[in-house]
Write an enzyme that holds these catalytic residues in place. Sequence first.
Site, PDB file in Angstrom:
ATOM      1  N   LYS A  22       0.860  -1.191   0.000  1.00  0.00           N
ATOM      2  CA  LYS A  22       0.000   0.000   0.000  1.00  0.00           C
ATOM      3  C   LYS A  22       0.896   1.240   0.000  1.00  0.00           C
ATOM      4  O   LYS A  22       1.963   1.234   0.643  1.00  0.00           O
ATOM      5  CB  LYS A  22      -0.879  -0.056   1.254  1.00  0.00           C
ATOM      6  CG  LYS A  22      -1.945   1.018   1.368  1.00  0.00           C
ATOM      7  CD  LYS A  22      -2.783   0.771   2.633  1.00  0.00           C
ATOM      8  CE  LYS A  22      -3.893   1.788   2.815  1.00  0.00           C
ATOM      9  NZ  LYS A  22      -4.720   1.494   4.022  1.00  0.00           N
TER      10      LYS A  22
ATOM     11  N   SER B 138      -9.741   1.381   3.165  1.00  0.00           N
ATOM     12  CA  SER B 138      -8.928   2.218   2.307  1.00  0.00           C
ATOM     13  C   SER B 138      -7.867   1.463   1.516  1.00  0.00           C
ATOM     14  O   SER B 138      -7.298   2.012   0.578  1.00  0.00           O
ATOM     15  CB  SER B 138      -8.235   3.284   3.164  1.00  0.00           C
ATOM     16  OG  SER B 138      -7.317   2.681   4.054  1.00  0.00           O
TER      17      SER B 138
ATOM     18  N   SER C 275      -9.728  -1.133   7.266  1.00  0.00           N
ATOM     19  CA  SER C 275      -9.195  -0.952   5.908  1.00  0.00           C
ATOM     20  C   SER C 275      -8.482  -2.139   5.281  1.00  0.00           C
ATOM     21  O   SER C 275      -8.149  -2.089   4.103  1.00  0.00           O
ATOM     22  CB  SER C 275      -8.257   0.240   5.877  1.00  0.00           C
ATOM     23  OG  SER C 275      -9.019   1.418   5.836  1.00  0.00           O
TER      24      SER C 275
HETATM   25  N1  GLN Z   1     -12.948   3.503   6.742  1.00  0.00           N
HETATM   26  C1  GLN Z   1     -12.418   3.883   8.023  1.00  0.00           C
HETATM   27  C2  GLN Z   1     -12.062   5.350   7.990  1.00  0.00           C
HETATM   28  O1  GLN Z   1     -12.387   5.977   7.042  1.00  0.00           O
HETATM   29  C3  GLN Z   1     -11.218   3.044   8.334  1.00  0.00           C
HETATM   30  C4  GLN Z   1     -10.026   3.421   7.577  1.00  0.00           C
HETATM   31  C5  GLN Z   1      -8.827   2.553   7.860  1.00  0.00           C
HETATM   32  O2  GLN Z   1      -8.936   1.499   8.473  1.00  0.00           O
HETATM   33  N2  GLN Z   1      -7.658   3.043   7.453  1.00  0.00           N
HETATM   34  O3  GLN Z   1     -11.491   5.884   8.885  1.00  0.00           O
END
Ligand code: GLN
Length: 485
Positions: free
Chosen positions: A79, A154, A178
């Site tokens: 990532k 994400s 994420s």
């Molecule tokens: N979707 C969640 C957020 O927007 C989690 C994001 C993540 O785990 N990096 O914060």
Amino acid sequence: MSALHQQTAEELSRALKAEEISSQQIVQSCFERISETEHLGCFLHVDQANALKAAQASDDRRAKGEKLSALDGIPVALKDNHMTLDMPTTAASKILTDLQSPYEATVARKLREAGAIILGKTNMDEFAMGSSNEHSAYQAVRNPWNTECVPGGSSGGSAAAVAARQVPLSLGTDTGGSIRQPASMCGVYGLKPTYGRVSRQGIIAFASSLDQVGPFARTPKDLAALLDIIAGYDPLDSTSAQVETPRYSDELLPQVKGLRIGIPNEYFGEGLQDEVRDRIEQSVDSLKQAGAIVTEISLPHTQYALSTYYLIATAEVSSNLARYDGIRYGARIEDRDLRKMIARTRSAGFGAEVQRRIVLGTFVLSAGYYDAYYGKAQKVRTLIRKDFENAFDSVDVILTPTSPFTAFPLGSKTKDPMSMYLSDICTLAVNLAGVPGLSVPIGFSDAGLPIGAQLIGPWFKEKRLLQIAQYFEENLSMSTKSPDL
Ligand code: GLN
């Protein structure tokens, strides 16, 4: 033999050992696949020249008969919030355009030392804030099972790249879901390890008390092989745990008989798609038939997880992202007035979602509101953690849906942050408590979109989750189902 890019890391590793193929051939095959399926938008950077050089070095080591790790010569994608020396690290943000890190994340270094080949850096929501990958400052990622749908986020690029057979393995980060949520939406396995299990050194910080690095793969065995390399204490990360690290891939046999599984009723309420509920119920039945003891449990503070998460995570965001001021890192918009330079740089450099969170986080930490919001959220976080402690007194593992619904159409939630935040309703509490969670693909909706189950274990019991995942893989063979691209 199926095309090389279709094979799992385990199959590739076996073929490398038998000298049937070379690492260079594998890497070549992955790059061909990446360019064939480029419309998915999974990668922000690829480095073919360096990857082929590393593959050649791996082939040379093998030819000399050196003792090699299970992933020597096997491609991995990272990532784009993992610092690397040979490619830019942007966290999919304009403010870090072309940032060239002077050092490498511990996990990237460990992978290179194990001989794995880093092919490229995957697309993501900007600074990992999002659930659909649509908050990337670059292209959106498309779901390999239906390219009109999101891959989840994400870590959407890492999940979609593995699902699309572009690469057998990838790493993501999980602050509130994420890794698990995109794994579920893309039909692959994804693990968020216990907080502290894997080093965060060299990972661009989002919410430091929640962030954790973890693997994506098409089989539990591959997940375990990757975890074997990245897990363990790191003196460079002050939150890294000094807890013994087992060999996750040793004797990874399905373990279900006599297992006590808790089903928390709070995860089966309103908003759960019927097909998700049905598949989860079928999975629970199958586990019972295999000898598991299933009981209903309660995690009573679950209803506060979403608000607690968005108070704590945004507070940490406002602090962690203060460093991007145009002075030391990344892009700068010039102005003779220092304050204006910083304001203009941050307004132009951060996307709308990141700005929303910085403002919210600054507010919850401000004098007069701190106790009411941030302080209270910390207390509720303790209650959420205690829910899990209590539950694990009577069960070995907890099973829930990973996401309340299957992948949704691109653009359908971008105007409504609250409905986007609800995508993570099943995954957030796990980060607040710091326990490990693994998303297992368990089937498809009528529309052909993947559905995932989340296995939650006690602190540092990743191996137990992998063993249950192995049971699912042996029963459902989800790794053999690939999207038609
Ligand atoms: N979707 C969640 C957020 O927007 C989690 C994001 C993540 O785990 N990096 O914060």
